[in-house]
Design an enzyme around this catalytic site. Sequence first.
Site, PDB file in Angstrom:
ATOM      1  N   HIS A  82       0.829  -1.204   0.000  1.00 46.62           N
ATOM      2  CA  HIS A  82       0.000   0.000   0.000  1.00 46.62           C
ATOM      3  C   HIS A  82       0.871   1.264   0.000  1.00 46.62           C
ATOM      4  O   HIS A  82       0.412   2.327  -0.368  1.00 46.62           O
ATOM      5  CB  HIS A  82      -0.931   0.011   1.209  1.00 46.62           C
ATOM      6  CG  HIS A  82      -2.026  -1.009   1.122  1.00 46.62           C
ATOM      7  ND1 HIS A  82      -3.075  -1.066   2.009  1.00 46.62           N
ATOM      8  CD2 HIS A  82      -2.240  -2.020   0.235  1.00 46.62           C
ATOM      9  CE1 HIS A  82      -3.884  -2.060   1.672  1.00 46.62           C
ATOM     10  NE2 HIS A  82      -3.397  -2.670   0.609  1.00 46.62           N
TER      11      HIS A  82
ATOM     12  N   HIS B 242      -5.759 -15.688   0.220  1.00 46.99           N
ATOM     13  CA  HIS B 242      -4.371 -15.604   0.678  1.00 46.99           C
ATOM     14  C   HIS B 242      -4.264 -14.683   1.900  1.00 46.99           C
ATOM     15  O   HIS B 242      -3.497 -14.958   2.815  1.00 46.99           O
ATOM     16  CB  HIS B 242      -3.452 -15.102  -0.446  1.00 46.99           C
ATOM     17  CG  HIS B 242      -3.103 -16.163  -1.450  1.00 46.99           C
ATOM     18  ND1 HIS B 242      -1.808 -16.481  -1.785  1.00 46.99           N
ATOM     19  CD2 HIS B 242      -3.881 -16.988  -2.178  1.00 46.99           C
ATOM     20  CE1 HIS B 242      -1.804 -17.465  -2.689  1.00 46.99           C
ATOM     21  NE2 HIS B 242      -3.058 -17.768  -2.953  1.00 46.99           N
TER      22      HIS B 242
END
Lengths: 297, 369
Positions: free
Chosen positions: B125, B171
């Site tokens: 991010h 995941h």
Amino acid sequence: MQRPAQILIGSVTALVMGAGALAGAGSAAPEADGARPPTVTILPGLFAYPNPGEFLRDGHPVAGPTTLVSFERPFEIMKYQVSVADYEGCVDAGACRQADAPRLRVPNNPITGVSYLDAIAYARWQSERTGQTWRLPTAMEWAFAAGERFVGDAADIENDPTNPARRWLSLYERESARGRTAAPDARVQGSFGTNTKGLADVGGNVWEWTATCYVRATLASDAPEVVSRVENCGVHVVEGRHRAYMSDFIRDGKSGGCAVGTPPDNLGFRLVREPRSRFGLAGLKRYLRGLATPATD
Amino acid sequence: MFTRREALMGVATAAILTTLPPFAVSAQADEAVINALPRVKVKLVAPPFVHAHDQVAVGGAKVVEFTMTIVEKPIILDDEGATLHAMTYDGSVPGPLMVVHQDDYVELTLINPDTNSLAHNIDFHASTGALGGGELTLINPGEQVTLRFKATRTGTFVYHCAPGGPMIPWHVVSGMSGAIMILPRDGLKDEKGAPLSYDKVFYIGENDFYIPRDESGAYKSFESAGDGYEDMLKVMRGLIPTHVVFNGAKGSLTGENAMKAKVGETVLIVHAQANRDTRPHLIGGHGDYVWEMGKFANPPAKDLETWFIRGGSAGAALYTFRQPGIYAYVNHNLIEAVELGATAHFKVEGDWNDDLMKQVDAPRAITTN
């Protein structure tokens, strides 16, 4: 397993070989009972095979190389995709897991909602009960049998080594344009017609598992030669209206996530039957010839 | 598995892709300049601990090299023995905290050993472009890749695996997330710009897990991650986690593993949650300075009782302990804290301060006159 000879070529341009290989037409075997499903014999021939997987050159993704493949022996493949009724026989025998429930469970529909693992379990059961060897086709066999209906990966993807985003934008536009099928529910066997080799429903709305592993390969800077490759056999090539790469445990193409391409509408399969034996005289000859052929797939 | 098409996840991302940030256009990196920068190699450590680092940068921008090996392995989530086929960055859930300074270059080598069964990647991010680097880092078992990105913004940021389509949440709820902290070069500051510093930093990764149960209510176990995929997806779609835990398992930061501090020590607590909102609260203490959204360009909030960490972000809270004792650090949805596992403990040594609190009259029978 048949090992077709192949030569790597740089593009799809036809390359004429001296061998007397002919474009293989198919011939249908007689219809048979449930244990011996109808098959089509794919005759020997030569074709340009766009290799599945991801290919890098100088660290940048490029279209996969095309290989000139010569099938020197015929092989036998199911005319139809394995049906709901066929698959349920395997479930009833305790050899296959129940498939994901489709909205309509019609016996003569192709089975859908099956993973690679389900498909090889079915092949094992089919082999045991018939005493024959049934297996998934390799992607190469599938592509050859699919004939004029073979699509593969799109090659017209923009590629700018200085700006990777151009490729992503180009892929995105193509995928958005492709969209999904208006009617994704599986239809009765034969609904999508037969190809010139006699195979039914190729490129319909059921994509098919193959025995070929996903691969990422690095090509030489100046030739279509593979200099290194990493195979991921947790992911197999799925063929149909377009090529996709799916994890072995995925049963629903829509939600399963695939490597390349719009998600398949449905996941099913058909099988190849191996020649009866390599130990008869004809079989031995085939076997020795096979040894002399470069093994590449 | 993973698809760069599916990774786009629809229209929202399409908008992002077509609206290129102005500073990204035709900004070719001058490799010679970057190559001339000093390089440092960082050895990552498992949470809740953080590798040694300077709070105020020494010298100019650097290239900071990290290596993470992806490890797929079963982990036990609770005392009932619920088992997850975890996917981990560097073997820990959460993945380790990486620390750099603004303007440094982060250079991560990600390794997916051939003993693993799945393809993985990493979406930072904190980074700009390529779906957070996800497009450039997707690797099969047996492959490795190196990504470099410039730490342009300060703050605490989540990283996570994003291999496309439904593989992304799967995941992530299988443990594949972590955080990076990008410090201002001159360190942390209060709302007036005065410097702030910490004696210790603890890094708490919170995870929500979705473990399928059988007909009798017992947790199911599977031979591999793939075998459990379909069942886990069904639980995930219900949006009710079976476990909400810190540091990968219920009780992993309590008892012998409780975090330790002393009265007078200032502690920075980095809290990351890659998937689901949470609300950290230090029972018996506060957040003196809190970057709820984790981004140090914004002034810290002060004197918070509880702070809010949005799913998909990491925040940071600075606190100086003033009393000794046991502090519970919880997700203050108390059902999640107590029933689902989101509780950690601080053991704080030091002298009691009667001025702050005193039991004036010990418990006794109610006076009835």
